[in-house]
Enzyme design. Sequence first.
Site, mmCIF file in Angstrom:
data_model
loop_
_atom_site.group_PDB
_atom_site.id
_atom_site.type_symbol
_atom_site.label_atom_id
_atom_site.label_comp_id
_atom_site.label_asym_id
_atom_site.label_seq_id
_atom_site.Cartn_x
_atom_site.Cartn_y
_atom_site.Cartn_z
ATOM 1 N N GLU A 70 -41.388 -64.462 -6.061
ATOM 2 C CA GLU A 70 -41.319 -63.578 -7.218
ATOM 3 C C GLU A 70 -40.095 -62.678 -7.111
ATOM 4 O OE1 GLU A 70 -41.643 -62.718 -10.237
ATOM 5 O OE2 GLU A 70 -43.799 -62.262 -10.357
ATOM 6 N N HIS A 81 -48.217 -69.680 -11.136
ATOM 7 C CA HIS A 81 -49.494 -69.406 -10.463
ATOM 8 C C HIS A 81 -50.564 -69.018 -11.486
ATOM 9 C CE1 HIS A 81 -49.160 -65.043 -11.073
ATOM 10 N NE2 HIS A 81 -47.872 -65.176 -10.754
#
Length: 227
Positions: free
Chosen positions: A95, A15
């Site tokens: 994550e 990201h």
Amino acid sequence: MSLEHRPNRIILVRHGESEGNLDDTIYERLPDHRIGLTPKGFEQARQTGTAIRDVLDGESVEVYVSPYVRTRQTLEALALPVADRDVRVEPRLREQDWANFQDPADIAEQKAQRDRYGHFFYRFREGESGSDVYDRVSTFLESMHRNFETPSAPRNVVVVTHGLTMRLFCMRWFHWSVEYFESLDNPENAQPVVLLRQPDFRYRLERPFTQWDAGVVPTERERASWL
């Protein structure tokens, strides 16, 4: 599975820069999965998207994306030529779980402990170890491989996820040791990592990860994972 059905390339993308990358106190008041990109993060993703579209050169693509806001915003900014039916939001690509609302001082203390203990096996209180993420990435790979079996599968795969998850994806794919994994840096924000299919239908990294610990010497197997 017919090897000919394997995609030409698998592109992992971290990201773009997030609000949490700039201010770690945000984790005290905003859930990790709701943290979005900064303006710089959007621009990083747009630039990466331009580069990926040039590489794809009109070839078909399917996408897997972590459900976190920052990864979905990154995918949107990449502006890939992909149909909605070929985009899969995949929770196993999230994550590493560190905690719920976080106390920065406590997390800093745990990170210091992790540095002494080892990034792969250390488990955060109320969270996961690197090995936990490795396990869920392993189950994701099983699902992804099943999707390769159809002759009509897109010729490229893009995975939009997080830095640690990218390293663990490659560790699992290439069978790297814990020591080698722990010696590697995360990719930069919005940096792509490309696995290219070779004439023998195996994959190699277009370039290796950078190593922060040059004292760990890659094995022959690990050196064979990049071009």
